[in-house]
Design a protein around this motif. Structure first.
Motif, PDB file in Angstrom:
ATOM      1  N   MET A   1       0.834  -1.196   0.000  1.00 29.14           N
ATOM      2  CA  MET A   1       0.000   0.000   0.000  1.00 29.14           C
ATOM      3  C   MET A   1       0.872   1.250   0.000  1.00 29.14           C
ATOM      4  O   MET A   1       1.177   1.794   1.044  1.00 29.14           O
ATOM      5  CB  MET A   1      -0.885   0.016   1.239  1.00 29.14           C
ATOM      6  N   ALA A   2       1.236   1.669  -1.138  1.00 23.61           N
ATOM      7  CA  ALA A   2       2.077   2.859  -1.244  1.00 23.61           C
ATOM      8  C   ALA A   2       1.296   4.115  -0.878  1.00 23.61           C
ATOM      9  O   ALA A   2       1.848   5.066  -0.363  1.00 23.61           O
ATOM     10  CB  ALA A   2       2.626   2.973  -2.651  1.00 23.61           C
ATOM     11  N   LYS A   3       0.002   4.120  -1.113  1.00 23.78           N
ATOM     12  CA  LYS A   3      -0.783   5.329  -0.889  1.00 23.78           C
ATOM     13  C   LYS A   3      -0.824   5.715   0.593  1.00 23.78           C
ATOM     14  O   LYS A   3      -0.650   6.877   0.933  1.00 23.78           O
ATOM     15  CB  LYS A   3      -2.198   5.109  -1.414  1.00 23.78           C
ATOM     16  N   ILE A   4      -1.054   4.767   1.462  1.00 26.52           N
ATOM     17  CA  ILE A   4      -1.125   5.076   2.895  1.00 26.52           C
ATOM     18  C   ILE A   4       0.236   5.560   3.390  1.00 26.52           C
ATOM     19  O   ILE A   4       0.313   6.451   4.234  1.00 26.52           O
ATOM     20  CB  ILE A   4      -1.646   3.877   3.717  1.00 26.52           C
ATOM     21  N   ASP A   5       1.308   5.011   2.837  1.00 25.88           N
ATOM     22  CA  ASP A   5       2.647   5.471   3.210  1.00 25.88           C
ATOM     23  C   ASP A   5       2.869   6.909   2.760  1.00 25.88           C
ATOM     24  O   ASP A   5       3.499   7.692   3.463  1.00 25.88           O
ATOM     25  CB  ASP A   5       3.713   4.553   2.612  1.00 25.88           C
ATOM     26  N   ASP A   6       2.347   7.242   1.579  1.00 24.01           N
ATOM     27  CA  ASP A   6       2.448   8.619   1.090  1.00 24.01           C
ATOM     28  C   ASP A   6       1.712   9.571   2.032  1.00 24.01           C
ATOM     29  O   ASP A   6       2.201  10.656   2.337  1.00 24.01           O
ATOM     30  CB  ASP A   6       1.849   8.751  -0.314  1.00 24.01           C
ATOM     31  N   PHE A   7       0.535   9.175   2.471  1.00 20.74           N
ATOM     32  CA  PHE A   7      -0.246  10.016   3.375  1.00 20.74           C
ATOM     33  C   PHE A   7       0.473  10.200   4.712  1.00 20.74           C
ATOM     34  O   PHE A   7       0.434  11.272   5.303  1.00 20.74           O
ATOM     35  CB  PHE A   7      -1.640   9.438   3.618  1.00 20.74           C
ATOM     36  N   ARG A   8       1.133   9.162   5.183  1.00 18.75           N
ATOM     37  CA  ARG A   8       1.817   9.238   6.480  1.00 18.75           C
ATOM     38  C   ARG A   8       3.018  10.186   6.454  1.00 18.75           C
ATOM     39  O   ARG A   8       3.396  10.723   7.486  1.00 18.75           O
ATOM     40  CB  ARG A   8       2.260   7.846   6.925  1.00 18.75           C
ATOM     41  N   THR A   9       3.621  10.373   5.278  1.00 18.53           N
ATOM     42  CA  THR A   9       4.777  11.268   5.178  1.00 18.53           C
ATOM     43  C   THR A   9       4.357  12.732   5.046  1.00 18.53           C
ATOM     44  O   THR A   9       5.188  13.619   5.210  1.00 18.53           O
ATOM     45  CB  THR A   9       5.668  10.898   3.979  1.00 18.53           C
ATOM     46  N   MET A  10       3.078  12.983   4.784  1.00 19.33           N
ATOM     47  CA  MET A  10       2.594  14.361   4.616  1.00 19.33           C
ATOM     48  C   MET A  10       2.389  15.035   5.970  1.00 19.33           C
ATOM     49  O   MET A  10       2.175  14.373   6.981  1.00 19.33           O
ATOM     50  CB  MET A  10       1.256  14.369   3.874  1.00 19.33           C
ATOM     51  N   THR A  11       2.438  16.365   5.957  1.00 11.58           N
ATOM     52  CA  THR A  11       2.103  17.117   7.162  1.00 11.58           C
ATOM     53  C   THR A  11       0.582  17.213   7.267  1.00 11.58           C
ATOM     54  O   THR A  11      -0.144  16.896   6.315  1.00 11.58           O
ATOM     55  CB  THR A  11       2.688  18.539   7.094  1.00 11.58           C
ATOM     56  N   VAL A  12       0.104  17.679   8.403  1.00 16.68           N
ATOM     57  CA  VAL A  12      -1.341  17.801   8.611  1.00 16.68           C
ATOM     58  C   VAL A  12      -1.938  18.790   7.610  1.00 16.68           C
ATOM     59  O   VAL A  12      -3.023  18.562   7.073  1.00 16.68           O
ATOM     60  CB  VAL A  12      -1.659  18.214  10.069  1.00 16.68           C
ATOM     61  N   ASP A  13      -1.224  19.881   7.337  1.00 20.10           N
ATOM     62  CA  ASP A  13      -1.717  20.864   6.365  1.00 20.10           C
ATOM     63  C   ASP A  13      -1.804  20.260   4.963  1.00 20.10           C
ATOM     64  O   ASP A  13      -2.773  20.513   4.232  1.00 20.10           O
ATOM     65  CB  ASP A  13      -0.812  22.092   6.339  1.00 20.10           C
ATOM     66  N   GLN A  14      -0.809  19.474   4.595  1.00 23.08           N
ATOM     67  CA  GLN A  14      -0.846  18.818   3.286  1.00 23.08           C
ATOM     68  C   GLN A  14      -2.001  17.827   3.213  1.00 23.08           C
ATOM     69  O   GLN A  14      -2.664  17.709   2.182  1.00 23.08           O
ATOM     70  CB  GLN A  14       0.477  18.093   3.018  1.00 23.08           C
ATOM     71  N   LEU A  15      -2.246  17.120   4.315  1.00 22.68           N
ATOM     72  CA  LEU A  15      -3.365  16.182   4.353  1.00 22.68           C
ATOM     73  C   LEU A  15      -4.692  16.917   4.199  1.00 22.68           C
ATOM     74  O   LEU A  15      -5.596  16.449   3.495  1.00 22.68           O
ATOM     75  CB  LEU A  15      -3.352  15.389   5.663  1.00 22.68           C
ATOM     76  N   ASP A  16      -4.810  18.079   4.843  1.00 25.45           N
ATOM     77  CA  ASP A  16      -6.039  18.868   4.717  1.00 25.45           C
ATOM     78  C   ASP A  16      -6.252  19.332   3.280  1.00 25.45           C
ATOM     79  O   ASP A  16      -7.378  19.314   2.776  1.00 25.45           O
ATOM     80  CB  ASP A  16      -6.005  20.073   5.661  1.00 25.45           C
ATOM     81  N   ASP A  17      -5.168  19.737   2.618  1.00 24.51           N
ATOM     82  CA  ASP A  17      -5.265  20.156   1.216  1.00 24.51           C
ATOM     83  C   ASP A  17      -5.687  18.992   0.323  1.00 24.51           C
ATOM     84  O   ASP A  17      -6.532  19.145  -0.562  1.00 24.51           O
ATOM     85  CB  ASP A  17      -3.934  20.716   0.723  1.00 24.51           C
ATOM     86  N   GLU A  18      -5.084  17.836   0.557  1.00 21.00           N
ATOM     87  CA  GLU A  18      -5.419  16.643  -0.223  1.00 21.00           C
ATOM     88  C   GLU A  18      -6.870  16.230   0.028  1.00 21.00           C
ATOM     89  O   GLU A  18      -7.582  15.828  -0.894  1.00 21.00           O
ATOM     90  CB  GLU A  18      -4.466  15.501   0.141  1.00 21.00           C
ATOM     91  N   LEU A  19      -7.312  16.352   1.275  1.00 22.57           N
ATOM     92  CA  LEU A  19      -8.691  16.021   1.615  1.00 22.57           C
ATOM     93  C   LEU A  19      -9.664  16.924   0.871  1.00 22.57           C
ATOM     94  O   LEU A  19     -10.664  16.459   0.329  1.00 22.57           O
ATOM     95  CB  LEU A  19      -8.902  16.147   3.129  1.00 22.57           C
ATOM     96  N   LEU A  20      -9.353  18.206   0.831  1.00 25.51           N
ATOM     97  CA  LEU A  20     -10.200  19.158   0.110  1.00 25.51           C
ATOM     98  C   LEU A  20     -10.270  18.810  -1.375  1.00 25.51           C
ATOM     99  O   LEU A  20     -11.349  18.826  -1.983  1.00 25.51           O
ATOM    100  CB  LEU A  20      -9.668  20.575   0.310  1.00 25.51           C
ATOM    101  N   LYS A  21      -9.127  18.468  -1.945  1.00 22.85           N
ATOM    102  CA  LYS A  21      -9.075  18.094  -3.360  1.00 22.85           C
ATOM    103  C   LYS A  21      -9.925  16.854  -3.640  1.00 22.85           C
ATOM    104  O   LYS A  21     -10.691  16.800  -4.613  1.00 22.85           O
ATOM    105  CB  LYS A  21      -7.624  17.845  -3.761  1.00 22.85           C
ATOM    106  N   LEU A  22      -9.821  15.849  -2.761  1.00 25.42           N
ATOM    107  CA  LEU A  22     -10.583  14.617  -2.950  1.00 25.42           C
ATOM    108  C   LEU A  22     -12.080  14.837  -2.755  1.00 25.42           C
ATOM    109  O   LEU A  22     -12.891  14.229  -3.447  1.00 25.42           O
ATOM    110  CB  LEU A  22     -10.081  13.527  -2.000  1.00 25.42           C
ATOM    111  N   LYS A  23     -12.453  15.728  -1.830  1.00 22.04           N
ATOM    112  CA  LYS A  23     -13.873  16.013  -1.631  1.00 22.04           C
ATOM    113  C   LYS A  23     -14.466  16.705  -2.853  1.00 22.04           C
ATOM    114  O   LYS A  23     -15.611  16.435  -3.228  1.00 22.04           O
ATOM    115  CB  LYS A  23     -14.086  16.843  -0.377  1.00 22.04           C
ATOM    116  N   LYS A  24     -13.676  17.577  -3.487  1.00 17.76           N
ATOM    117  CA  LYS A  24     -14.137  18.212  -4.734  1.00 17.76           C
ATOM    118  C   LYS A  24     -14.303  17.174  -5.830  1.00 17.76           C
ATOM    119  O   LYS A  24     -15.280  17.201  -6.584  1.00 17.76           O
ATOM    120  CB  LYS A  24     -13.147  19.292  -5.179  1.00 17.76           C
ATOM    121  N   GLU A  25     -13.335  16.257  -5.912  1.00 12.38           N
ATOM    122  CA  GLU A  25     -13.433  15.193  -6.914  1.00 12.38           C
ATOM    123  C   GLU A  25     -14.651  14.311  -6.643  1.00 12.38           C
ATOM    124  O   GLU A  25     -15.364  13.920  -7.568  1.00 12.38           O
ATOM    125  CB  GLU A  25     -12.163  14.347  -6.919  1.00 12.38           C
TER     126      GLU A  25
END
Length: 68
Positions: A1-25
């Motif tokens: 699972m490369a994706k979960i590892d990618d998420f774990r290396t992100m900061t909380v702010d980056q995770l929030d940005d990614e979450l916003l992007k995915l919610k729009k999608e």
């Protein structure tokens, strides 16, 4: 699972940005489904699960930051 590892290396702010992007999608995919234009139906499930993964990792990071 490369994706979960990618998420774990992100900061909380980056995770929030990614979450916003995915919610729009997710919104756009729902809209496409309602209008009958959705071609890749499996993407809805992938996006929903990625949102859950990001929320879980972000919550874990926030809890770890509070306990320090």
């Amino acid at each position: 699972m490369a994706k979960i590892d990618d998420f774990r290396t992100m900061t909380v702010d980056q995770l929030d940005d990614e979450l916003l992007k995915l919610k729009k999608e997710q919104f756009n995919l729902r809209f496409q489904k309602a209008t009958g234009q959705l071609e890749n139906t499996s993407r809805v499930r992938q996006v929903r699960r990625d949102i859950a993964r990001i929320k879980t990792v972000a919550q874990t990071k926030r809890a770890a930051a509070v306990s320090k």
